[in-house]
Design an enzyme around this catalytic site. Structure first.
Site, short mmCIF file in Angstrom:
data_model
loop_
_atom_site.label_atom_id
_atom_site.label_comp_id
_atom_site.label_asym_id
_atom_site.label_seq_id
_atom_site.Cartn_x
_atom_site.Cartn_y
_atom_site.Cartn_z
N CYS A 75 -3.52 11.20 -12.37
CA CYS A 75 -4.74 11.46 -11.62
C CYS A 75 -5.44 12.66 -12.26
CB CYS A 75 -4.44 11.74 -10.15
SG CYS A 75 -5.93 11.62 -9.12
N CYS A 99 -7.43 14.93 -10.27
CA CYS A 99 -7.87 15.94 -9.29
C CYS A 99 -7.24 17.32 -9.50
CB CYS A 99 -7.65 15.45 -7.86
SG CYS A 99 -5.94 15.08 -7.44
N LYS A 139 -4.12 3.11 -1.17
CA LYS A 139 -4.05 4.54 -0.86
C LYS A 139 -5.24 4.89 0.03
CE LYS A 139 -4.18 9.12 -2.95
NZ LYS A 139 -4.14 9.89 -4.19
N ARG A 197 -2.39 19.12 -0.98
CA ARG A 197 -3.52 19.75 -1.69
C ARG A 197 -3.31 21.26 -1.79
NH1 ARG A 197 -8.16 15.77 0.92
NH2 ARG A 197 -7.24 13.88 0.03
N GLU A 227 -7.01 -4.97 -2.67
CA GLU A 227 -6.70 -3.89 -3.63
C GLU A 227 -5.39 -4.21 -4.37
OE1 GLU A 227 -7.89 -1.19 -4.84
OE2 GLU A 227 -9.44 -0.43 -3.51
N LYS A 242 0.24 3.96 0.92
CA LYS A 242 0.29 5.40 1.15
C LYS A 242 -0.82 5.82 2.10
CE LYS A 242 -0.54 9.62 -1.38
NZ LYS A 242 -1.02 10.21 -2.56
N SER A 289 2.93 14.32 2.22
CA SER A 289 3.16 15.72 2.56
C SER A 289 3.00 16.00 4.05
CB SER A 289 2.21 16.60 1.75
OG SER A 289 0.86 16.21 1.96
N TYR A 335 9.62 13.75 0.08
CA TYR A 335 10.03 15.12 -0.22
C TYR A 335 11.40 15.42 0.36
CZ TYR A 335 5.13 15.28 -1.45
OH TYR A 335 3.93 14.99 -2.03
C1 PBG Z 1 -3.63 12.82 -6.20
C2 PBG Z 1 -2.61 12.64 -5.16
C3 PBG Z 1 -2.62 13.05 -3.81
C4 PBG Z 1 -1.38 12.71 -3.29
C5 PBG Z 1 -0.67 12.08 -4.29
N1 PBG Z 1 -1.45 12.01 -5.43
C6 PBG Z 1 -3.63 13.82 -3.03
C7 PBG Z 1 -4.92 13.24 -2.73
O1 PBG Z 1 -5.21 12.07 -2.97
O2 PBG Z 1 -5.73 14.04 -2.25
C8 PBG Z 1 -0.92 13.03 -1.89
C9 PBG Z 1 0.55 13.12 -1.72
C10 PBG Z 1 1.00 13.78 -0.48
O3 PBG Z 1 0.21 14.11 0.43
O4 PBG Z 1 2.21 14.00 -0.39
N2 PBG Z 1 -4.75 12.04 -6.11
#
Ligand code: PBG
Length: 336
Positions: free
Chosen positions: A126, A128, A205, A215, A243, A258, A284, A323
Site C-alpha cells: 500500500c 498510505c 476491505k 493509523r 470485488e 476486513k 486494530s 495482533y
Molecule cells: C493500509 C492498511 C490499513 C490497514 C491495513 N492496511 C489502514 C487503512 O486502510 O487505513 C488496517 C489494519 C488494522 O486496522 O489493523 N491501507
C-alpha cells in the site's frame, strides 16, 4: 417416529453431547490451530527501537533488530506467518520509500529471511504509510478538488509489490483498494520471474472506523478527507462479492475480508460463493476493544480472543490475521 415437537421422549437430545469436555471436543465442528494465524508487525528505521502503540497495548513499532527478536519469540510460540507494515523514515507525494530497494520493509524481509527462513513472510502492499498526504494512492487535482487517481497509482503499487518479491517476500498483499491493482501486480511479478509468488488481496476491505489504532501505529491517517472513495461502503455485501470475483479473475489466490467481526456475514458469503482460501483481518480496533475491556477487568481476554477467533473460522475464514496471534498460538497449544 422422530417427531420431537409431538413426543419429547425418546428422541435425540443435543445436550447428551455436551456433558464432558472430551465429548464436546469430539463433536466440535470448528477447530483452532496456530497454523491458520498471521501476526502483523510494524517495522521502522533505527536500532533498539521499540515504541509502544498506545491504543494497542502489547504492539510496538520495532526497528529491524528488535523485529528479529520479537519474530523469533512469536515463532517459538507457534506462529508460522507474519504480515509486515513499514513506517518509513520520510514520506513524499510519490511514496518513493514504498518501492525503494533498500526501503524499510525490503530490508526487514531480507533480514528476517536470513535469520528465520521458515517464517512465512507476507508484505502489505500500500502507499498510505509512504505518502505525505496519507492516502493509499496518488493524489491529483481535478478542477479545484483533490482526488485519489486510480490508474496513476497502479504502477507504484506494482513496483512496490515487485520490490517486496525481490527482497524475498513469500506472498504480497495489496491493501490499497484501487481497481485493477491485482492484475497489474500479477503482470509485474510474472514479467520479472516471480510467477511463483501468490497474491493475497484485501478484496473486500471496508471503509471502517475500526482502523483508527492502526493509523496511529503506522502513522498513515489521511491528512485530508477520508478513504471512502476507494474502500468499500459498509452497507454493501453484494458488492463485496463483485470485488472478490474481480480480484480472483485478475489473479488473486487468497481473498480477504476486513474487518472481521463486524463483517462475518460478508466472510461467510465470500467463502460459500468462491470456495477459495479466504482470510479475515481482525483489525486494530477489534484488538483495542478487547484489550481495553480486559485491562478494566470487564472481559476475560483469553476466553474472548479464542471465542472470537473461533467465530471468524466458523464464518468461513481459513486464515486469520490478528495482533493476538502469538498469544493465541500459545493458548491454543496449551489447550492441546
Ligand atoms: C493500509 C492498511 C490499513 C490497514 C491495513 N492496511 C489502514 C487503512 O486502510 O487505513 C488496517 C489494519 C488494522 O486496522 O489493523 N491501507
Amino acid at each position: 417416529m422422530n417427531a420431537p415437537w409431538i413426543a419429547p421422549f425418546p428422541v435425540s437430545r443435543p445436550r447428551r453431547l455436551r456433558r464432558t469436555e472430551t465429548l464436546r471436543r469430539l463433536v466440535a465442528e470448528t477447530r483452532l490451530h496456530p497454523d491458520c494465524l498471521i501476526l502483523p508487525f510494524f517495522v521502522q528505521p533505527g536500532r533498539k527501537r521499540r515504541d509502544p502503540v498506545p491504543s494497542m497495548p502489547g504492539v510496538f513499532r520495532l526497528s529491524i533488530d528488535e523485529l528479529l527478536r520479537e519474530a523469533e519469540a512469536a515463532c517459538a510460540k507457534g506462529v508460522r506467518a507474519a504480515l509486515l507494515f513499514g513506517v518509513p523514515p520520510r514520506k513524499d507525494p510519490a511514496a518513493k520509500e514504498a518501492y525503494a530497494p533498500r526501503g524499510i520493509v525490503q530490508r526487514a524481509v531480507r533480514e528476517l529471511k536470513r535469520r528465520l527462513p521458515d517464517l512465512l513472510l507476507i508484505t502489505d502492499v500500500c502507499l498510505c504509510e509512504y505518502m505525505s498526504h496519507g492516502h493509499c494512492g496518488v493524489v491529483r487535482r481535478r478542477g479545484g478538488e483533490a482526488f485519489v487517481d486510480n490508474d496513476a497509482s497502479l504502477d507504484l503499487l506494482a513496483k512496490t509489490a515487485l520490490s517486496h518479491a525481490e527482497a524475498g517476500a513469500d506472498i504480497v498483499a495489496p491493501s490499497d483498494m484501487m481497481d485493477g491493482r491485482v492484475g497489474r501486480i500479477r503482470a509485474a511479478l510474472d514479467e520479472k520471474g516471480f510467477s511463483h509468488i501468490p497474491i493475497m488481496s484485501y478484496a473486500a476491505k471496508y471503509a471502517s472506523a475500526f482502523y483508527g489504532p492502526f493509523r496511529d501505529a503506522a502513522d498513515s491517517a489521511p491528512q485530508f478527507g477520508d478513504r471512502r472513495s476507494y474502500q468499500m461502503d459498509p452497507p454493501n455485501a453484494e458488492e463485496a462479492l463483485r470485488e472478490v470475483a474481480a480480484d480472483i479473475q485478475e489473479g488473486a489466490e487468497i481473498v480477504m475480508v476486513k474487518p472481521a467481526l463486524a463483517y462475518l456475514d460478508v466472510l461467510q458469503r465470500v467463502k460459500a460463493t468462491f470456495r477459495r482460501p479466504t482470510a479475515a483481518y481482525a483489525v486494530s480496533g477489534e484488538y483495542a476493544m478487547i484489550k481495553a475491556a480486559a485491562s478494566a477487568g470487564w472481559l476475560d481476554e483469553k476466553a474472548v480472543v479464542l471465542e472470537t477467533l473461533l467465530a471468524i473460522r466458523r464464518a468461513g475464514a481459513d486464515l486469520i490475521i490478528t495482533y493476538h496471534a502469538a498469544q493465541a498460538a500459545e493458548w491454543m497449544r496449551e489447550a492441546g
